[in-house]
Design an enzyme around this catalytic site. Structure first.
Site: not given
Length: 806
Positions: A365, A367, A371, A687, A730
Site C-alpha cells: 500500500p 506510504g 522508496t 472472498s 484483513k
C-alpha cells in the site's frame, strides 16, 4: 527577339490574310522573332502565306491550354507579319522567322477550316509631329528604367543602349520595351491594343516601375546570399591559414585543444572496446568538420555523454552484514522479510564477488516505506542511490532514448540516472512500475524487459549511445501498489516482496522512534518542548488517520508540532503537554469513528473482511427476506464476481435445505435482498462468498450471527471454501474492528506465519474447509439441529426487531 528602327517600307497589305494563333507571346510591329509551329491548322496557314506574298496575321489566343481555338478564343487585335525564313524540322514541325509590320483589327472570319482566314483593317500609326515635354519625359523615364533593369539583371550592353537611344517615336519605344519585358499576355495585349502612343508609353512606364522594384529586390537577395557565401568561404580560408601558421609555430589552436581534451576524456573513461572504437570514430569525424558546422555540436554532445558515463567507475560494497543490519534496523521498523533478503544478498556477495545484481519488486500500500527502504539499502551497502518514477510514462524513448538523427536527442532515463549517480553499480529505484502506460509511441514496459533481466542487461543498448552498456552490476528495485497491472513477462523477471500495512502497535512504535523526532527537528522544536503520551498517539492513529501507510499520520504529527511552534513563537512558555482531553483543540474533532459495533448478535448480519490497495476493511453483509416470487437482489455497487458469489451462496443454501430443515420450495415464496455497505464504494472479488452465505442462512434459519466473528473465503456450489489473498491486511482490519475470532480458509493457514505475534495473541484464527464449518463457528448455535420452522413474513409497516425485513 529584337525591334529595329527601320525606314518605313511601303507594303501592300491585302484585305484578307491567313491567321496564325500564337500561345505564349504577343507580337509587336517591327519585332523579329522565331516561332515553332506544330498544329496542323497553323502549318496550313503558313503554307498558304508562303504561296502568296509571305504575309501572315499573328494574334495571341486568350487561353494557352486550348489546343484548337475558336474565333472567340482569339484576340481581335494582332500584327501583320512577314515570313522571313522557314525551316521544316524532322518531326514535322515548322520553324519560321517572322517580322511584325503593322497592327490590324479583325473585321470578320472569312474561313475557319482547314485554317483561319480573316478580313483585316490595318490600324494606322498615329503621326507625332512634335514631341512635347511630357512625351519627352515619358520616353526618358522609359529609357532610364529599362537601363536600370538591364543593369540589375547583368545583361546591359552598349548595343542595347544604342537601340534605346535611337528610337524617336514614342509608339515604337513603347512596343520595344513591352516586347522585352516579362509581361503577362493580358498586359502585353493591352499595350498592343492601345492606339494612342502616349497612352501606350504611360502603360509601359507603369509596368517598368513594377519590374524595377522586383528586379531591385531580386538583386538585393542575390547580393546578400553572395556576400554570406563569400564571407563564409573567406573565414574558412583564414581559419585554415591560421591553423597552418600555428602548427608551424608549434602553437595549438582552440579546436586542437578541444580534440586533445576529448582524447584524454575517452582514455580516462576506460570504455569497453566497442564503445572506445565508436568514440574515436566520431572524434575523427569531428576533426574533419568545420567548428561551426551544424553536425559538429551533435557529435560534441555525443562524445560528452560517452566520456562522462561511469563505464568503469564502481563504489566498493560494505560487506559487513552485522553493520548493514544495524543500519536497516535504525532506518525502518519491522519489515523483517525485506531486511533478511538484503542481508542474504550481502552475504552471497561477500562469498561471490561476480554475482549479478538482484531485481527486487516491493509491492504494498502507499506510504509503507517502499522508496525510503531503497535509500536505506543503498546506505547499508555503501552504494550511490538514484531514482526514476515510471508513473504515467508512455514513451518507449524515455527508457531507451532517441536516435541521434533527431534534433535534441538524449539518452534514456536509465543512462541518465547512471550518469547522475556517477557509478555503474548504484541502487536504482524504479518507482510505480504498475502505473506504466502505453500509446502510439511504444510500450515502456516492454522496453524494461531488457533492463530488468540479469541475463540480458549486461549489454543494454540505448538508442542514443548505440553501443552496449553493462547494467548487470546495478541493483534494481521496483515498487508498486498492485501486482496485477504489471505485465506477466515483466513480473516474471522480478522477485516480488510484499509489504503489508502496519498495525496500530507498529504505527505507534514508528511514530515514537522515527516520525515524532523528525517532525520536532523540522519544526524547530526540542524534545522537551512537547510531550505526547502513547495514549494520545494511539488516539491520533485510530481516530485521525485511516490508512495502511504512514503519510497522513506524519502529517498529523507535523500539525501538532506546528501548533506548538506557533505558541512558542508568540511568547508562551513550554513545555506543552497534549492529552486526549485537549487533542481536539489541535487537530479538531475526530475524523474517523469506528463502525458501530453490533450491540448484540443479530439475524442476517455477518461481518466479512475485504482487502484494498490501501489496507484491509470490514464489511457488514446484510440479508433480508420479503414475501415475493423467489427473486434475488444484490446491492452495494458490486462487481460481477461478487454478484456470482451471491448466486453461489443461494445455491448452497438450497442444496442444504434438508439439513437446515427449510421447506424445499422456500425460495419460491420469498424475495431475498443481500446488501453490502457502503453503497457508494465499488466492490468486487470472490472472498465475500462465505460471508454472504452465512448472512443468508442466518436470515433463513433465524439464528443470529456472532458479532465478534469475522470471516473471509470463496465459496463453491458444493460448499467448499477456497483460499483468498491479503490475509494480514484483513487480520489488521478485524483487530481494529474488535473482532475476537477470524474464520479463514484452511489453505491460508500457511499465511499465518506472516501475521505479527501480537495480532495472533489477540485474534483466534479458525481454519475451515467447508461452509458447514463456517456456520458452526459463526452462528450462535448449530443450524443443523433443532430450528424453528421458517415462516413467510407477513406484510407489516415496520420490520421485526429480530429479523431485518424490508
Amino acid at each position: 527577339m529584337a525591334i529595329k528602327e527601320e525606314e518605313p517600307q511601303q507594303i501592300d497589305i491585302p484585305s484578307v490574310l491567313p491567321l496564325l494563333a500564337v500561345r505564349d507571346v504577343v507580337v509587336f510591329p517591327n519585332m523579329v522573332l522565331p516561332l515553332f509551329v506544330g498544329r496542323e491548322t497553323s502549318v496550313l496557314a503558313i503554307e498558304a502565306a508562303l504561296a502568296q506574298d509571305r504575309l501572315l496575321f499573328l494574334t495571341a489566343q486568350k487561353d494557352q491550354a486550348v489546343e484548337n481555338p475558336d474565333p472567340d478564343d482569339i484576340y481581335s487585335v494582332g500584327t501583320v507579319s512577314i515570313i522571313l525564313r522557314m525551316l521544316r524540322l524532322p518531326d514535322g514541325r515548322l520553324k519560321i522567322l517572322v517580322q511584325g509590320k503593322a497592327k490590324a483589327l479583325i473585321q470578320e472570319f472569312v474561313q475557319e477550316r482547314p485554317y483561319f482566314q480573316v478580313a483585316l483593317e490595318v490600324i494606322p500609326e498615329t503621326a507625332t509631329e512634335e514631341i512635347s515635354p511630357q512625351t519627352e519625359a515619358l520616353m526618358r523615364n522609359a529609357r532610364e528604367m529599362s537601363e536600370k533593369i538591364l543593369t540589375l539583371k547583368g545583361i546591359m550592353s552598349p548595343d542595347l543602349l544604342a537601340i534605346l537611344e535611337s528610337i524617336e517615336a514614342p509608339g515604337h519605344l513603347a512596343d520595344l520595351v513591352a516586347a522585352n519585358l516579362r509581361l503577362k499576355i493580358e498586359e502585353s495585349q493591352s499595350v498592343l491594343e492601345e492606339r494612342d502612343p502616349i497612352q501606350s508609353l504611360i502603360k509601359v512606364n507603369d509596368f517598368l516601375r513594377k519590374e524595377l522594384e522586383v528586379s531591385a529586390l531580386q538583386a538585393k537577395i542575390q547580393s546578400q546570399a553572395r556576400e554570406e557565401m563569400d564571407r563564409t568561404q573567406r573565414e574558412y580560408f583564414l581559419r585554415e591559414q591560421l591553423r597552418a601558421i600555428k602548427k608551424e609555430l608549434g602553437d595549438m589552436d582552440e579546436q586542437g585543444k578541444e580534440m586533445e581534451e576529448y582524447r584524454l576524456k575517452i582514455s580516462r573513461a576506460r570504455m569497453p572496446k566497442a564503445a572506445e572504437e565508436e568514440a574515436l570514430k566520431q572524434l575523427s569525424r569531428l576533426e574533419q568538420m568545420h567548428s561551426e558546422a551544424a553536425e559538429a555540436s551533435i557529435v560534441r554532445t555525443y562524445l560528452d555523454w560517452l566520456g562522462e558515463l561511469p563505464w568503469s567507475k564502481s563504489t566498493r560494497d560494505k560487506l559487513d552484514v552485522k553493520e548493514a543490519k544495524v543500519i536497516l534496523d535504525a532506518d525502518h521498523y519491522n519489515l523483517e522479510k525485506v531486511k533478511d533478503r538484503i542481508l542474504e544478498y550481502l552475504s552471497v556477495r561477500k562469498l561471490n564477488k561476480k554475482m549479478k545484481g538482484p531485481i527486487l519488486c516491493f509491492v504494498g500500500p502507499p506510504g509503507v516505506g517502499k522508496t525510503s527502504l531503497g535509500q536505506s539499502i543503498a546506505r547499508a551497502m555503501g552504494r550511490k542511490f538514484t531514482r526514476l518514477s515510471l508513473g504515467g510514462i508512455r514513451d518507449e524513448a524515455e527508457i531507451r532514448g532517441h536516435r541521434r538523427t533527431y534534433i535534441g536527442a538524449l539518452p534514456g532515463r536509465i543512462i541518465q540516472g547512471l550518469k547522475n549517480a556517477g557509478s555503474n553499480n548504484p541502487v536504482f529505484i524504479l518507482d510505480e512500475v504498475d502505473k506504466v502506460g502505453m500509446d502510439f509511441r511504444g510500450d515502456p514496459a516492454a522496453a524494461l524487459l531488457e533492463v530488468l533481466d540479469p541475463e540480458q542487461n549486461h549489454s543494454f543498448s540505448d538508442h542514443y549511445l548505440n553501443v552496449p552498456f553493462d547494467l548487470s552490476k546495478v541493483m534494481f528495485i521496483t515498487t508498486g501498489n498492485l501486482v496485477d497491472p504489471i505485465p506477466s513477462a515483466l513480473r516474471d523477471r522480478m522477485e516480488i516482496i510484499r509489504l503489508s500495512g502496519y498495525t496500530s502497535e507498529e504505527k505507534l512504535e514508528i511514530v515514537r522512534r522515527y516520525l515524532l523526532p523528525r517532525q520536532l527537528e523540522e519544526n524547530g522544536l526540542k524534545p522537551e518542548d512537547l510531550h505526547l503520551s502513547p495514549e494520545v498517539l494511539k488516539e491520533v492513529i485510530v481516530h485521525y488517520t485511516q490508512e495502511a501507510g504512514l503519510r497522513n499520520l506524519e502529517r498529523e504529527v507535523g500539525s501538532l508540532c506546528r501548533k506548538v511552534a506557533r505558541r512558542l513563537a508568540e511568547g508562551e512558555k513550554g513545555p506543552f503537554t497534549i492529552t486526549r482531553g485537549n487533542l481536539h483543540r489541535y487537530l479538531g474533532p475526530r475524523r474517523y469513528l469506528p463502525e458501530d459495533e453490533l450491540e448484540k448478535d443479530e439475524v442476517g448480519v455477518a461481518t466479512g473482511l475485504a482487502w484494498t490497495q490501501v489496507g484491509g476493511e470490514t464489511l457488514a453483509v446484510e440479508a433480508s427476506l420479503m414475501r415475493g416470487k423467489g427473486q434475488l437482489t444484490l446491492t452495494g455497487q458490486l462487481g460481477e464476481v461478487m454478484r456470482e458469489s451471491g448466486q453461489a451462496a443461494l445455491s448452497y443454501a438450497r442444496s442444504r435445505a434438508d439439513r437446515l430443515r427449510l421447506p424445499p420450495d422456500f425460495y419460491e415464496k420469498l424475495d431475498i435482498h443481500i446488501h453490502v455497505p457502503s453503497g457508494a464504494t465499488p466492490k468486487d472479488g470472490p472472498s465475500a462468498g462465505v460471508t454472504m452465505a452465512c448472512a443468508l442462512i442466518s436470515a433463513l434459519t433465524r439464528i443470529p450471527v456472532r458479532r465478534d466473528v469475522a470471516m473471509t473465503g470463496e465459496i463453491t456450489l458444493r460448499g467448499k471454501v477456497l483460499p483468498i489473498g491479503g490475509l494480514k491486511e484483513k487480520a489488521i482490519a478485524a483487530l481494529m474492528a474488535h473482532m475476537k475470532k477470524v474464520v479463514i480458509p484452511a489453505a491460508n493457514k500457511k499465511d499465518l506465519t506472516e501475521i505479527p505475534k501480537n495480532i495472533k495473541r489477540r485474534l483466534k484464527f479458525v481454519p475451515i474447509t467447508h461452509m458447514d464449518e463456517v456456520l458452526e463457528e459463526a452462528l450462535v448455535r448449530s443450524p443443523f439441529g433443532e430450528t424453528k420452522k421458517l415462516k413467510v413474513p407477513k406484510r407489516r409497516l415496520a420490520p421485526s426487531p429480530s429479523l431485518p425485513l424490508v
